[in-house]
Design a protein around this motif. Structure first.
Motif, short mmCIF file in Angstrom:
data_model
loop_
_atom_site.label_atom_id
_atom_site.label_comp_id
_atom_site.label_asym_id
_atom_site.label_seq_id
_atom_site.Cartn_x
_atom_site.Cartn_y
_atom_site.Cartn_z
N SER A 42 43.88 -45.69 -35.93
CA SER A 42 43.80 -46.86 -35.07
C SER A 42 42.82 -47.90 -35.57
O SER A 42 42.62 -48.91 -34.92
CB SER A 42 43.41 -46.45 -33.65
N MET A 44 41.39 -51.03 -37.48
CA MET A 44 42.05 -52.31 -37.67
C MET A 44 42.38 -52.53 -39.14
O MET A 44 41.48 -52.65 -39.97
CB MET A 44 41.14 -53.45 -37.18
N THR A 56 39.29 -51.16 -32.50
CA THR A 56 40.48 -50.33 -32.71
C THR A 56 41.73 -51.15 -32.39
O THR A 56 41.66 -52.17 -31.70
CB THR A 56 40.49 -49.07 -31.81
N MET A 57 42.84 -50.66 -32.87
CA MET A 57 44.12 -51.29 -32.56
C MET A 57 44.39 -51.25 -31.05
O MET A 57 44.90 -52.20 -30.48
CB MET A 57 45.25 -50.60 -33.32
N GLU A 58 44.03 -50.15 -30.40
CA GLU A 58 44.26 -50.03 -28.96
C GLU A 58 43.45 -51.05 -28.18
O GLU A 58 43.95 -51.63 -27.21
CB GLU A 58 43.94 -48.61 -28.48
N GLY A 61 45.13 -54.29 -28.63
CA GLY A 61 46.36 -54.30 -27.85
C GLY A 61 46.12 -54.52 -26.37
O GLY A 61 46.86 -55.27 -25.73
N ARG A 149 50.36 -57.24 -37.07
CA ARG A 149 49.24 -56.41 -36.64
C ARG A 149 49.03 -56.51 -35.13
O ARG A 149 48.79 -55.50 -34.46
CB ARG A 149 47.96 -56.79 -37.38
N ASP A 150 49.15 -57.70 -34.56
CA ASP A 150 48.97 -57.85 -33.11
C ASP A 150 50.10 -57.15 -32.35
O ASP A 150 49.86 -56.50 -31.33
CB ASP A 150 48.88 -59.31 -32.72
N ALA A 153 49.37 -53.56 -32.48
CA ALA A 153 48.24 -53.23 -31.60
C ALA A 153 48.71 -53.09 -30.15
O ALA A 153 48.31 -52.16 -29.45
CB ALA A 153 47.16 -54.30 -31.71
N ARG A 156 50.54 -49.77 -29.84
CA ARG A 156 49.64 -48.61 -29.84
C ARG A 156 48.88 -48.49 -28.53
O ARG A 156 48.65 -47.38 -28.03
CB ARG A 156 48.69 -48.68 -31.02
N TYR A 157 48.47 -49.62 -27.96
CA TYR A 157 47.77 -49.55 -26.68
C TYR A 157 48.70 -49.01 -25.60
O TYR A 157 48.34 -48.08 -24.87
CB TYR A 157 47.23 -50.93 -26.27
#
Length: 191
Positions: A42, A44, A56-58, A61, A149-150, A153, A156-157
């Protein structure tokens, strides 16, 4: 006066130390930084496009889904509670329809979708207006402009929230009357 100056110096030192830690990515608490083994999937990844930055990606997100108003249509009670819905109850869909010349559509249960759909498919759907089948009020034109990427994210969230089996009503074709609550989205001109 001497006490006030000491307090001011201590406060400024704390602010500078915090800002330096945030800028460098180092932990503010003074603990050792993460080793390669501690870094999860997760973390970035770099992005050549404009993208949100978070630890983190979460986290990115969650932020994107809030400022992008995703909860407004995909979380029951979000608008009425002014965003005071626990994460465990977010993105399970909305039972209020959005009606217009396209028929009536309902905010889908994104938690169920992320559990059965892979990340690449999620990005493709949000880039292509669901293969051209996307209906208002979903702002497909906005999601098509977001960085990969967004979009990843956000996926993943929402996926990190886990499954939620709550169902939502099926979308209705034009001319078919909804039996539950709905919002008329198409503007009407007065007499």
């Amino acid at each position: 006066m001497r006490h006030d100056q000491s307090l001011l110096v201590a406060s400024l030192s704390l602010i500078i130390a915090s800002a330096t830690a945030c800028h460098s990515g180092a932990p503010a608490s003074g603990t050792a930084s993460n080793t390669t083994a501690d870094v999860s999937s997760s973390a970035m990844p770099p992005s050549s496009d404009p993208a949100v930055q978070a630890m983190t990606m979460e986290q990115a997100g969650e932020y994107l889904t809030i400022v992008g108003s995703c909860n407004d249509c995909h979380t029951q009670g979000w608008t009425e509670s002014k965003g005071k819905v626990a994460p465990a109850d977010r993105f399970a869909g909305l039972n209020v329809g959005f009606r217009g010349e396209w028929g009536t559509v309902y905010g889908k249960n994104l938690r169920t979708i992320t559990q059965r759909q892979n990340e690449d498919h999620w990005v493709k759907v949000l880039r292509t207006s669901d293969g051209g089948d996307g209906k208002p009020p979903m702002p497909w034109w906005n999601t098509a402009l977001m960085s990969d990427r967004d979009l990843r994210a956000m996926y993943r969230y929402i996926k990190s929230l886990g499954p939620n089996p709550k169902g939502t009503p099926r979308n209705l074709v034009p001319g078919k009357e909804p039996t539950g609550p709905y919002i008329w989205v198409t503007p009407k001109t007065g007499p």
